[in-house]
Design a protein around this motif. Structure first.
Motif, PDB file in Angstrom:
ATOM      1  N   GLY A 105       0.824  -1.201   0.000  1.00  0.00           N
ATOM      2  CA  GLY A 105       0.000   0.000   0.000  1.00  0.00           C
ATOM      3  C   GLY A 105       0.856   1.247   0.000  1.00  0.00           C
ATOM      4  N   LEU A 106       1.919   1.240   0.823  1.00  0.00           N
ATOM      5  CA  LEU A 106       2.846   2.358   0.937  1.00  0.00           C
ATOM      6  C   LEU A 106       4.265   1.828   0.897  1.00  0.00           C
ATOM      7  CD1 LEU A 106       3.605   5.350   1.664  1.00  0.00           C
ATOM      8  CD2 LEU A 106       3.441   4.646   4.076  1.00  0.00           C
ATOM      9  N   GLN A 107       5.124   2.467   0.076  1.00  0.00           N
ATOM     10  CA  GLN A 107       6.543   2.116   0.054  1.00  0.00           C
ATOM     11  C   GLN A 107       7.382   3.375   0.228  1.00  0.00           C
ATOM     12  OE1 GLN A 107       8.711   0.935  -3.615  1.00  0.00           O
ATOM     13  NE2 GLN A 107       9.386  -0.880  -2.472  1.00  0.00           N
ATOM     14  N   LEU A 108       8.335   3.326   1.153  1.00  0.00           N
ATOM     15  CA  LEU A 108       9.330   4.377   1.338  1.00  0.00           C
ATOM     16  C   LEU A 108      10.695   3.754   1.088  1.00  0.00           C
ATOM     17  CD1 LEU A 108       8.078   5.944   4.709  1.00  0.00           C
ATOM     18  CD2 LEU A 108       7.317   6.461   2.386  1.00  0.00           C
ATOM     19  N   ALA A 109      11.492   4.392   0.216  1.00  0.00           N
ATOM     20  CA  ALA A 109      12.783   3.802  -0.128  1.00  0.00           C
ATOM     21  C   ALA A 109      13.776   4.891  -0.524  1.00  0.00           C
ATOM     22  CB  ALA A 109      12.630   2.795  -1.271  1.00  0.00           C
ATOM     23  N   ASP A 110      15.048   4.591  -0.294  1.00  0.00           N
ATOM     24  CA  ASP A 110      16.143   5.466  -0.738  1.00  0.00           C
ATOM     25  C   ASP A 110      15.994   6.891  -0.224  1.00  0.00           C
ATOM     26  OD1 ASP A 110      17.149   3.282  -2.137  1.00  0.00           O
ATOM     27  OD2 ASP A 110      16.018   3.778  -3.937  1.00  0.00           O
ATOM     28  N   GLY A 111      15.618   7.030   1.037  1.00  0.00           N
ATOM     29  CA  GLY A 111      15.526   8.350   1.642  1.00  0.00           C
ATOM     30  C   GLY A 111      14.198   9.048   1.500  1.00  0.00           C
ATOM     31  N   GLY A 112      13.222   8.438   0.868  1.00  0.00           N
ATOM     32  CA  GLY A 112      11.891   9.030   0.768  1.00  0.00           C
ATOM     33  C   GLY A 112      11.153   8.925   2.096  1.00  0.00           C
ATOM     34  N   THR A 113      10.314   9.918   2.409  1.00  0.00           N
ATOM     35  CA  THR A 113       9.601   9.921   3.685  1.00  0.00           C
ATOM     36  C   THR A 113       8.130  10.270   3.483  1.00  0.00           C
ATOM     37  OG1 THR A 113      10.079  12.276   4.129  1.00  0.00           O
ATOM     38  CG2 THR A 113      11.668  10.630   4.936  1.00  0.00           C
TER      39      THR A 113
END
Length: 287
Positions: free
Chosen positions: A222-230
């Motif tokens: 549903g939600l993905q945070l990756a590589d410094g994303g917030t």
């Protein structure tokens, strides 16, 4: 510079690309302003509406942008592109059956969307990838208030890059589907291993702020945070996804546990995943 164009009760259909240049049914560039009210932009090649370069401003009110078709040069069939310092304001705009990307903000100054519907964004026809409802990269202030993103592919709403700020308020993201490249034969050069089907993603230092946002029925996370994303904010609800949240390579000063107040997860097989799931890519560099 300084040109202002206004159109009301407009229909633009069946426009075609220029070879090696691409095409847009409606376009505004450097320093000019385009205001459109009550319009249908359908069945055009390349890009439905295009705003680019510093000082260009676009206003769309009560507009439908639908069935934008891939061309030989612009092979996506994008609904709206705001790029290279342009700004746009949308009110009561509907995007239906576009290809690749329904809405793209690429190094945009700003993009403000109110009461928008983005439905059934298809994958690209030439390689069966993308199919995103809203794709933001390269910086800029982007906001959606009262929006629905339904039936997109790959990742329905995606933000990339330092300096990119995306604000979502009273937004529904539903039925995020896998890219069709995952269904191609393995010996097909366009075959992909990861179908994805994410609802909302923040990557490469982008910041997403949510308020009263619901993510439903994603094929992937549903939600993905990756590589410094917030992501920060409050009142985020995630329902019926195989994985509610996937976290990878977060900033050292970011605390997921306290970032979103009133987070509700229901009906997901896995609530929190920290494995190296496939991360969506930014657009290829422009020549």
């Amino acid at each position: 510079l300084g040109t202002v164009a206004r159109f009301e009760d407009l229909e633009v259909t069946g426009t075609t690309e220029l070879p090696e240049f691409g095409g847009a049914a409606l376009a505004v560039q450097e320093g000019a302003s385009l205001e459109v009210e009550r319009a249908a932009v359908r069945d055009n090649e390349g890009t439905g509406v295009y705003a680019a370069l510093e000082g260009a401003t676009l206003s769309l009110t009560d507009v439908e942008i639908a069935s934008t078709l891939p061309g030989e040069t612009m092979r996506d069939g994008r609904g709206l592109v705001v790029a290279d310092g342009a700004s746009a304001t949308l009110s009561r705009v509907t995007f239906l059956d576009n290809h690749g990307l329904s809405v793209l903000a690429d190094i945009a100054q700003s993009l403000s969307m109110g009461n928008v519907l983005v439905r059934d964004t298809a994958c690209t026809t030439h390689d069966s990838r993308f199919g995103r409802g809203l794709h933001v990269e390269g910086g800029g202030d982007i906001s959606v208030v009262h929006g629905q993103f339904l039936g997109s592919h790959d990742v329905s709403v995606a933000a990339f890059g330092d300096g990119t700020s995306l604000v979502l308020e009273q937004v529904l993201i539903s039925e995020s589907l896998e890219r069709s490249c995952v269904d191609l034969e393995e010996d097909d050069p366009n075959h992909c291993l990861a179908g994805r089907g994410y609802g909302l993603g923040s990557y490469d230092g982008a910041t997403v702020t949510v308020s009263d946002v619901e993510i439903r029925d994603s094929a992937g996370a549903g939600l993905q945070l990756a590589d410094g994303g917030t992501v920060t904010g409050h009142d985020l609800r995630i329902h019926g996804c195989s994985i509610a949240v996937n976290l990878q390579d977060l900033p050292n000063d970011y605390d997921w546990e306290s970032a979103v107040a009133d987070l509700l997860v229901e009906g997901c097989e896995t609530e929190l995943d920290r494995t190296d799931m496939s991360v969506p890519e930014e657009l290829p560099e422009r020549e």
